[in-house]
Write a protein that holds these residues in place. Structure first.
Motif, PDB file in Angstrom:
ATOM      1  N   HIS A 109      -7.249 -70.606 -44.976  1.00 16.44           N
ATOM      2  CA  HIS A 109      -6.387 -69.376 -44.796  1.00 16.44           C
ATOM      3  C   HIS A 109      -7.306 -68.151 -45.317  1.00 16.44           C
ATOM      4  N   VAL A 110      -7.270 -67.237 -44.169  1.00 20.57           N
ATOM      5  CA  VAL A 110      -7.909 -66.074 -44.392  1.00 20.57           C
ATOM      6  C   VAL A 110      -7.057 -64.790 -44.332  1.00 20.57           C
ATOM      7  N   ARG A 111      -7.177 -64.116 -45.366  1.00 23.78           N
ATOM      8  CA  ARG A 111      -6.530 -62.768 -45.382  1.00 23.78           C
ATOM      9  C   ARG A 111      -7.568 -61.514 -45.134  1.00 23.78           C
ATOM     10  N   PRO A 112      -7.822 -61.173 -43.979  1.00 19.90           N
ATOM     11  CA  PRO A 112      -8.636 -60.214 -43.682  1.00 19.90           C
ATOM     12  C   PRO A 112      -8.409 -58.861 -44.605  1.00 19.90           C
ATOM     13  N   GLY A 113      -7.349 -58.302 -44.427  1.00 20.38           N
ATOM     14  CA  GLY A 113      -6.851 -57.295 -45.098  1.00 20.38           C
ATOM     15  C   GLY A 113      -7.004 -57.180 -46.943  1.00 20.38           C
ATOM     16  N   ARG A 114      -7.301 -58.375 -47.400  1.00 25.03           N
ATOM     17  CA  ARG A 114      -7.445 -58.569 -48.740  1.00 25.03           C
ATOM     18  C   ARG A 114      -9.147 -58.976 -49.050  1.00 25.03           C
ATOM     19  N   GLY A 115      -9.471 -59.494 -48.041  1.00 21.57           N
ATOM     20  CA  GLY A 115     -10.922 -60.002 -47.966  1.00 21.57           C
ATOM     21  C   GLY A 115     -11.127 -61.290 -48.794  1.00 21.57           C
ATOM     22  N   LEU A 116     -10.277 -62.220 -48.774  1.00 19.02           N
ATOM     23  CA  LEU A 116     -10.011 -63.343 -49.481  1.00 19.02           C
ATOM     24  C   LEU A 116      -9.721 -64.474 -48.536  1.00 19.02           C
ATOM     25  N   TYR A 117     -10.197 -65.770 -48.978  1.00 15.73           N
ATOM     26  CA  TYR A 117      -9.923 -66.876 -47.982  1.00 15.73           C
ATOM     27  C   TYR A 117      -9.796 -68.078 -49.396  1.00 15.73           C
ATOM     28  N   LYS A 118      -8.806 -68.963 -48.746  1.00 17.05           N
ATOM     29  CA  LYS A 118      -8.495 -70.228 -49.779  1.00 17.05           C
ATOM     30  C   LYS A 118      -8.285 -71.416 -48.840  1.00 17.05           C
TER      31      LYS A 118
ATOM     32  N   GLY B 271      -9.544 -76.907 -51.522  1.00 14.70           N
ATOM     33  CA  GLY B 271      -9.539 -75.937 -52.773  1.00 14.70           C
ATOM     34  C   GLY B 271     -10.410 -74.743 -52.846  1.00 14.70           C
ATOM     35  N   GLU B 272     -11.511 -74.675 -51.956  1.00 14.55           N
ATOM     36  CA  GLU B 272     -12.405 -73.770 -51.976  1.00 14.55           C
ATOM     37  C   GLU B 272     -11.628 -72.467 -51.629  1.00 14.55           C
ATOM     38  N   SER B 273     -12.225 -71.399 -52.422  1.00 13.51           N
ATOM     39  CA  SER B 273     -11.782 -70.028 -52.209  1.00 13.51           C
ATOM     40  C   SER B 273     -12.686 -68.851 -52.878  1.00 13.51           C
ATOM     41  N   GLY B 274     -12.278 -67.535 -52.350  1.00 14.69           N
ATOM     42  CA  GLY B 274     -12.998 -66.693 -52.674  1.00 14.69           C
ATOM     43  C   GLY B 274     -13.286 -65.246 -51.779  1.00 14.69           C
ATOM     44  N   ASP B 275     -14.183 -64.791 -51.876  1.00 15.30           N
ATOM     45  CA  ASP B 275     -14.343 -63.486 -50.930  1.00 15.30           C
ATOM     46  C   ASP B 275     -15.471 -63.518 -50.160  1.00 15.30           C
ATOM     47  N   VAL B 276     -16.126 -62.370 -49.627  1.00 12.43           N
ATOM     48  CA  VAL B 276     -16.995 -62.292 -48.469  1.00 12.43           C
ATOM     49  C   VAL B 276     -18.368 -63.026 -49.395  1.00 12.43           C
TER      50      VAL B 276
END
Length: 199
Positions: free
Chosen positions: A55-64, A69-74
């Motif tokens: 799952h990517v949230r471009p507006g927030r610059g986050l993924y999960k 369980g991997e998650s983070g930012d750019v």
């Protein structure tokens, strides 16, 4: 402003200039599909799966990824995909975004600039070599590739080219001579096929 504040300012500037969805497509080949505003999904680049859980949230610059369980930012995305540390990820993204990092030391700036100049030479060379192969449609190199079963679109996709005998003259038109020397091109490459290699 101290180095910590410089680094934080650099980090925020780079973060604001890089879109995570474009990064995921370019670096990991993610085929992101929209399920709504600021809601993109794809199969995870960090583990094998058939059903999209990344799952990517471009507006927030986050993924999960809800699978592994991997998650983070750019920054963490580049670290994970390319196997680099935070500093290398920051420099990579700054270069991608066209941002000059104020937190680099003088030596780091020199190395960064030199690396960029060599990369520019290599990109220019790749274009010259690809053009030379297209110009040589009746030449031995073109015939050889055709006999080996390569189609024009395959040659384009993989950056295959031909190194012309006048390659140094062609490259000097596009890049400074000092940068060309630093990249290590010599006449010994002339008359050969070239295959573009990209990181």
């Amino acid at each position: 402003m101290d180095r910590t504040a410089d680094r934080q300012a650099d980090k925020e500037l780079v973060r604001s200039r890089v879109r995570l969805d474009e990064l995921a497509r370019d670096l990991a080949g993610c085929d992101l599909k929209s399920r709504g505003p600021d809601d993109l999904w794809a199969c995870c680049p960090f583990h094998a799966e058939d059903t999209p859980s990344f799952h990517v949230r471009p507006g927030r610059g986050l993924y999960k990824c809800f699978g592994c369980g991997e998650s983070g930012d750019v920054f963490s995305f580049v670290q994970q995909v390319q196997g680099v540390d935070f500093r290398q990820a920051l420099e990579f993204l700054a270069d991608r975004a066209g941002v000059s990092l104020s937190s680099l030391t003088g030596e780091e700036r020199r190395r960064h600039a030199e690396s960029r100049r060599v990369r520019d030479v290599l990109m220019a060379a790749g274009q010259v070599f690809q053009s030379a192969l297209k110009e040589a449609r009746d030449d031995r190199a073109w015939k050889y590739m055709r006999e080996r079963g390569f189609r024009p679109e395959t040659l384009d996709a993989f950056g295959v080219g031909f190194v012309p005998t006048d390659m140094l003259a062609r490259l000097r038109v596009q890049v400074p001579a000092a940068d060309l020397d630093r990249a290590g091109f010599t006449r010994a490459f002339a008359g050969r096929l070239s295959f573009g290699i990209r990181d």
